[in-house]
Design an enzyme around this catalytic site. Sequence first.
Site, PDB file in Angstrom:
ATOM      1  N   LYS A 166       0.860  -1.185   0.000  1.00  0.00           N
ATOM      2  CA  LYS A 166       0.000   0.000   0.000  1.00  0.00           C
ATOM      3  C   LYS A 166       0.898   1.239   0.000  1.00  0.00           C
ATOM      4  CE  LYS A 166      -3.688  -2.658   1.037  1.00  0.00           C
ATOM      5  NZ  LYS A 166      -4.835  -2.868   0.167  1.00  0.00           N
ATOM      6  N   HIS A 285      -6.925 -13.476  -6.988  1.00  0.00           N
ATOM      7  CA  HIS A 285      -7.699 -12.492  -6.233  1.00  0.00           C
ATOM      8  C   HIS A 285      -9.140 -12.529  -6.727  1.00  0.00           C
ATOM      9  CE1 HIS A 285      -9.191  -8.751  -4.567  1.00  0.00           C
ATOM     10  NE2 HIS A 285      -8.175  -8.791  -3.732  1.00  0.00           N
TER      11      HIS A 285
END
Length: 466
Positions: A166, A285
Amino acid sequence: SVGFKAGVKEYKLTYYTPEYETKDTDILAAFRVTPQPGVPPEEAGAAVAAESSTGTWTTVWTDGLTSLDRYKGRCYHIEPVPGEEDQYIAYVAYPLDLFEEGSVTNMLTSIVGNVFGFKALRALRLEDLRIPPAYIKTFQGPPHGIQVERDKLNKYGRPLLGCTIKPKLGLSAKNYGRAVYECLRGGLDFTKDDENVNSQPFMRWRDRFLFCAEAIFKAQAETGEIKGHYLNATAGTCEEMYKRAVFARELGAPIVMHDYLTGGFTANTSLAHYCRDNGLLLHIHRAMHAVIDRQKNHGMHFRVLAKALRMSGGDHIHAGTVVGKLEGERDITLGFVDLLRDDFIEKDRSRGIYFTQDWVSLPGVLAVASGGIHVWHMPALTEIFGDDSVLQFGGGTLGHPWGNAPGAVANRVALEACVQARNEGRDLAVEGNEIIREASKWSPELAAACEVWKEIRFNFKAVDTL
């Protein structure tokens, strides 16, 4: 009669067959049906069977050119949903010949393709599928599976640790690679591209792949452990996706990643085949899953998407956390986690498993727990998910007050402490906090993490209930 009787007739006359005994080769489906007012459940269930197999809205003379009895779907059982008004579970059996071998795409197009917009139904949800061994054997499944992955990584007896880098959008490739290196050096097994990191103006895919590969090899050399970064190969075309996977292989990267729902099952199955042929692990994902699976009375439950993924192929898949910021109720989550990992799963309605499923040695998939988790969750995660899982801490690593590497150290120390305590016979559910506190006496990094996140809770009522 010799003649052909034109006109509209009730579906249930042809497609509701309560006396039918299911065959071992049938694909079985459990639908949660909410009929429109005035539509009897038998008609609604039969309509689902018809519209997802051989039926159409009127009788057609070409029905006489084939054997409907051989090819039609059949609604063979209906039961009311306890505690819900006017909701039923309709069980439908589909003959195997309705499906193309080795194609998840075709299976889903048939079973859930058209019928969900059907007017006689207020809502429709596919709760579970039973895939027969005869059909499973036409699929390659996961490129490698759990045991082969452990052997490749030389990591046994504990969950694996990951971290999503992130901020997920906006970093340059060089800074991104730096964060990857720090996390891996600190003690994580994997770092991860976020699902929406593909190839954007601030960071093109090739630059990211290069800097991440550099980070992996540097961290491996320093720690003596095998490391990986999930390089997201998802792209706008299959050709471009292949190009990225090929480059990852050329760099010597151990694992690539794919967003299987937005990328599509056809692309995913192709990528899984490439990964097996070229020794790459495949991380999956589930971006977009909640659009399909979040509503209780309409759509598809995630356990169906999980089964479809095991057939299509992937070595890891995100599966909720039970304890973090994203949806996932414990028993139901564990139900589909077992469906991903185990070879044989018994029917168990209390966990949302409608059918006994035999995977006939198709490789298993590691469940990934990710989303709003931190060191205080480690005992619960270790207990709930067990060894065959990947625990991913994005903010829970990068949010450490001292930086990325100490964040990784804190997570690794917490995990090793939990695994050791479990192996010594301690009860993680009862003594979890105590185990973490003890470990933090010997790890200043863990102590600092414990201090930052001691009050964080994501307490909302679960949506995913039976």
